[in-house]
Design a protein around this motif. Structure first.
Motif, PDB file in Angstrom:
ATOM      1  N   ARG D  60      42.081  47.197  58.155  1.00 14.28           N
ATOM      2  CA  ARG D  60      42.680  48.194  59.064  1.00 14.28           C
ATOM      3  C   ARG D  60      44.180  47.975  59.226  1.00 14.28           C
ATOM      4  O   ARG D  60      44.963  48.919  59.204  1.00 14.28           O
ATOM      5  CB  ARG D  60      42.060  48.086  60.472  1.00 14.28           C
ATOM      6  CG  ARG D  60      40.620  48.440  60.590  1.00 14.28           C
ATOM      7  CD  ARG D  60      40.210  48.683  62.041  1.00 14.28           C
ATOM      8  NE  ARG D  60      40.260  47.545  62.932  1.00 14.28           N
ATOM      9  CZ  ARG D  60      39.296  46.632  63.068  1.00 14.28           C
ATOM     10  NH1 ARG D  60      38.209  46.685  62.320  1.00 14.28           N
ATOM     11  NH2 ARG D  60      39.407  45.665  63.948  1.00 14.28           N
ATOM     12  N   THR D  61      44.528  46.717  59.441  1.00 14.94           N
ATOM     13  CA  THR D  61      45.934  46.377  59.664  1.00 14.94           C
ATOM     14  C   THR D  61      46.798  46.826  58.484  1.00 14.94           C
ATOM     15  O   THR D  61      47.848  47.446  58.673  1.00 14.94           O
ATOM     16  CB  THR D  61      46.075  44.850  59.880  1.00 14.94           C
ATOM     17  OG1 THR D  61      45.468  44.517  61.123  1.00 14.94           O
ATOM     18  CG2 THR D  61      47.531  44.422  59.912  1.00 14.94           C
ATOM     19  N   SER D  71      52.668  50.189  61.956  1.00 18.85           N
ATOM     20  CA  SER D  71      51.783  49.035  62.061  1.00 18.85           C
ATOM     21  C   SER D  71      51.046  49.098  63.390  1.00 18.85           C
ATOM     22  O   SER D  71      51.471  49.758  64.332  1.00 18.85           O
ATOM     23  CB  SER D  71      52.578  47.734  61.962  1.00 18.85           C
ATOM     24  OG  SER D  71      53.327  47.547  63.136  1.00 18.85           O
ATOM     25  N   TYR D  72      49.948  48.373  63.460  1.00 16.05           N
ATOM     26  CA  TYR D  72      49.178  48.339  64.702  1.00 16.05           C
ATOM     27  C   TYR D  72      50.001  47.686  65.812  1.00 16.05           C
ATOM     28  O   TYR D  72      49.857  48.043  66.984  1.00 16.05           O
ATOM     29  CB  TYR D  72      47.847  47.611  64.484  1.00 16.05           C
ATOM     30  CG  TYR D  72      46.950  47.698  65.685  1.00 16.05           C
ATOM     31  CD1 TYR D  72      46.470  48.925  66.143  1.00 16.05           C
ATOM     32  CD2 TYR D  72      46.614  46.558  66.399  1.00 16.05           C
ATOM     33  CE1 TYR D  72      45.674  49.007  67.270  1.00 16.05           C
ATOM     34  CE2 TYR D  72      45.805  46.631  67.527  1.00 16.05           C
ATOM     35  CZ  TYR D  72      45.345  47.858  67.965  1.00 16.05           C
ATOM     36  OH  TYR D  72      44.562  47.940  69.094  1.00 16.05           O
ATOM     37  N   VAL D  73      50.884  46.770  65.438  1.00  9.30           N
ATOM     38  CA  VAL D  73      51.812  46.177  66.416  1.00  9.30           C
ATOM     39  C   VAL D  73      52.640  47.281  67.082  1.00  9.30           C
ATOM     40  O   VAL D  73      52.764  47.334  68.309  1.00  9.30           O
ATOM     41  CB  VAL D  73      52.766  45.164  65.745  1.00  9.30           C
ATOM     42  CG1 VAL D  73      53.905  44.781  66.684  1.00  9.30           C
ATOM     43  CG2 VAL D  73      52.009  43.914  65.317  1.00  9.30           C
ATOM     44  N   GLU D  76      50.574  49.349  69.495  1.00  5.30           N
ATOM     45  CA  GLU D  76      50.384  48.694  70.787  1.00  5.30           C
ATOM     46  C   GLU D  76      51.678  48.688  71.599  1.00  5.30           C
ATOM     47  O   GLU D  76      51.645  48.800  72.832  1.00  5.30           O
ATOM     48  CB  GLU D  76      49.854  47.257  70.595  1.00  5.30           C
ATOM     49  CG  GLU D  76      48.380  47.197  70.222  1.00  5.30           C
ATOM     50  CD  GLU D  76      47.715  45.832  70.488  1.00  5.30           C
ATOM     51  OE1 GLU D  76      46.504  45.740  70.329  1.00  5.30           O
ATOM     52  OE2 GLU D  76      48.424  44.876  70.861  1.00  5.30           O
ATOM     53  N   PHE D  81      46.135  51.415  72.409  1.00  2.00           N
ATOM     54  CA  PHE D  81      45.249  50.363  71.918  1.00  2.00           C
ATOM     55  C   PHE D  81      44.023  50.999  71.268  1.00  2.00           C
ATOM     56  O   PHE D  81      43.645  52.123  71.600  1.00  2.00           O
ATOM     57  CB  PHE D  81      44.828  49.445  73.071  1.00  2.00           C
ATOM     58  CG  PHE D  81      45.981  48.628  73.597  1.00  2.00           C
ATOM     59  CD1 PHE D  81      46.107  47.289  73.265  1.00  2.00           C
ATOM     60  CD2 PHE D  81      46.950  49.216  74.405  1.00  2.00           C
ATOM     61  CE1 PHE D  81      47.173  46.547  73.736  1.00  2.00           C
ATOM     62  CE2 PHE D  81      48.028  48.465  74.878  1.00  2.00           C
ATOM     63  CZ  PHE D  81      48.145  47.131  74.534  1.00  2.00           C
ATOM     64  N   LEU D  82      43.423  50.266  70.359  1.00  2.00           N
ATOM     65  CA  LEU D  82      42.266  50.794  69.614  1.00  2.00           C
ATOM     66  C   LEU D  82      41.071  49.845  69.700  1.00  2.00           C
ATOM     67  O   LEU D  82      40.632  49.301  68.686  1.00  2.00           O
ATOM     68  CB  LEU D  82      42.635  51.004  68.137  1.00  2.00           C
ATOM     69  CG  LEU D  82      43.721  52.021  67.801  1.00  2.00           C
ATOM     70  CD1 LEU D  82      44.020  52.004  66.303  1.00  2.00           C
ATOM     71  CD2 LEU D  82      43.287  53.432  68.220  1.00  2.00           C
ATOM     72  N   PRO D  83      40.525  49.631  70.889  1.00  4.12           N
ATOM     73  CA  PRO D  83      39.386  48.714  70.980  1.00  4.12           C
ATOM     74  C   PRO D  83      38.170  49.234  70.221  1.00  4.12           C
ATOM     75  O   PRO D  83      37.933  50.433  70.134  1.00  4.12           O
ATOM     76  CB  PRO D  83      39.102  48.647  72.480  1.00  4.12           C
ATOM     77  CG  PRO D  83      39.636  49.921  73.029  1.00  4.12           C
ATOM     78  CD  PRO D  83      40.868  50.209  72.199  1.00  4.12           C
ATOM     79  N   LEU D  84      37.422  48.306  69.669  1.00  6.27           N
ATOM     80  CA  LEU D  84      36.211  48.621  68.924  1.00  6.27           C
ATOM     81  C   LEU D  84      35.127  49.119  69.884  1.00  6.27           C
ATOM     82  O   LEU D  84      34.897  48.509  70.924  1.00  6.27           O
ATOM     83  CB  LEU D  84      35.720  47.338  68.256  1.00  6.27           C
ATOM     84  CG  LEU D  84      34.979  47.450  66.934  1.00  6.27           C
ATOM     85  CD1 LEU D  84      35.851  48.122  65.907  1.00  6.27           C
ATOM     86  CD2 LEU D  84      34.604  46.058  66.436  1.00  6.27           C
ATOM     87  N   VAL D  85      34.469  50.205  69.548  1.00  7.78           N
ATOM     88  CA  VAL D  85      33.325  50.624  70.352  1.00  7.78           C
ATOM     89  C   VAL D  85      32.005  50.518  69.596  1.00  7.78           C
ATOM     90  O   VAL D  85      30.941  50.454  70.198  1.00  7.78           O
ATOM     91  CB  VAL D  85      33.488  52.047  70.939  1.00  7.78           C
ATOM     92  CG1 VAL D  85      34.615  52.065  71.972  1.00  7.78           C
ATOM     93  CG2 VAL D  85      33.740  53.077  69.859  1.00  7.78           C
TER      94      VAL D  85
END
Lengths: 160, 160, 160, 160
Positions: D60-61, D71-73, D76, D81-85
């Protein structure tokens, strides 16, 4: 407890200091039992080396809860963090999946602004040594800036 | 390479020894870049301390492949294992998720039956230090019994 | 329990089967409590997602010890391995460092050669859901070759 | 791609939509290579199951960096944010220490407020399948409150 931090040369205080030192040496120790997880093994059949640092952390956590009567969660909530600055590990013998380990941790203030935990991990059944080592921690605030240990923490250490 | 193991006091051999020592000191070093994974962070916002030992392992693995021309897989296939007996870590500065790290590893034989890796981890962009330390490894056979480093391994170290 | 494994067509056996099924449905469940480790948190402040699979493993391990009266260690010693073939996780709510978790695991044979564990993880204090999911395991021998579950294992499941 | 994001009911837009969809289907994919670490193995000799979720994260990164150009950085830092569900994993075959893996990740918006990554992990040399699965992520703000994906993010997905 200042006795743990400085030399405590004052003559009048010495008996009292002695008593406190004795208490500290005898009480700021905690023993935790935990089992090796499958996820902690590696293909050599024992535990992977870095897991020892995670077990050290479990030992610290329980020592603080049980002996200082202040969990590390509460410490962080008060804005005090204890990042690791140094760690040393000696691997003495294997431990396998599902082995019950006995983690013996002690804590003391070191110098003016460090906390040191010494840890010994043994197999619970046989007592055979698995890992021993220590971790040294700084005190920082929420922003990660080094601080002196708060007075209430020093008191907590001395009277625990 | 015996020069790395004993003192090599023989006079005639000294120039040759010198050359080999120079080669060893200059070449048995490897640099690996890797990024901090999200899974390696903790709630303090930097990396969790035990990850450093895992990065040390990545450094060792690549050093062996690139410098010794023998991967650790091949070593284990030949029945030689290198379990950790001692590790030391100094945490010098934070590194965050997705930071590119530069891991510099060197290796040398230590005493008669130990292998020592020294590691320095820096942030690649700024060069700021993150962790440094070392790991010391025993040589064992498939059953975990300590052995002397095989002669072919010593030769490999000396001529790498 | 045999009903899950063979066809159980015998008419006379049905009451007995019913009783066994009831016992299995009520007993092959185990509850384990464990605390979230600092090493299991990530920079989002909760636990990193992959830790859930490690907690699932802790649940399986204790269920086998407590309900099957055969630890997974003993199973592997008998040459039977249970590698994961499928896993599913639903992340329902956060859990933080030092939170006490309650891991409820159940097990059943699935089809002819699979073992399925269903797991629910809740915060112990509030009961709020954290993760739920399942893992499905094959049976293999020491070489990793798929096998049918040994008869003694099926019996163990049925009479546990 | 816009079809996943807005309603895109306009007739005139259909060719353009088609082109974007094609682009998305062909481009929002990324391939990453990484090696199995020793720390990722377990005593069964392959990798421990939870590591797959960590490798999914690496995929993913890199996909976000390489394909979304964000980037995911950075995400954020923008307060998203993209928490896992939800996560699903199928373990198809072993991979051993030092094996080079090829991680193929694709991403798409799912429904109104979910992001889904599909991942396939193969051994690089032989192409043999190791793990496949998916992760589904919510969008949240800094406090962890669910949000709709920001419009700029949707645009980014559609034009990537």
């Amino acid at each position: 407890m200042t006795v743990l931090l400085c030399d405590g040369t004052g003559a009048a205080a010495s008996l009292w200091l002695h008593r406190i030192r004795w208490r500290a040496m005898n009480k700021l120790k905690d023993v935790l039992q935990l089992r090796v997880r499958y996820s902690e093994t590696d293909q050599m059949g024992t535990f992977y080396n870095s897991r020892a640092l995670e077990w050290f952390e479990c030992g610290r956590t329980e020592l603080m809860r049980n002996r200082l009567r202040m969990s590390y969660v509460e410490l962080e909530e008060k804005g005090v963090f204890l990042p690791l600055v140094e760690a040393h590990l000696e691997f003495q013998g294997g431990a396998r999946y599902d082995d019950l380990l006995r983690i013996t941790s002690t804590v003391e203030l070191q110098g003016r602004a460090r906390l040191r935990f010494d840890v010994e991990i043994n197999r619970n059944e046989t007592g055979s040594p698995v890992v021993r080592g220590y971790t040294i921690h700084a005190f920082t605030d929420t922003q990660g800036k080094p601080i002196r240990p708060p007075e209430w923490f020093v008191t907590l250490m001395g009277t625990a």
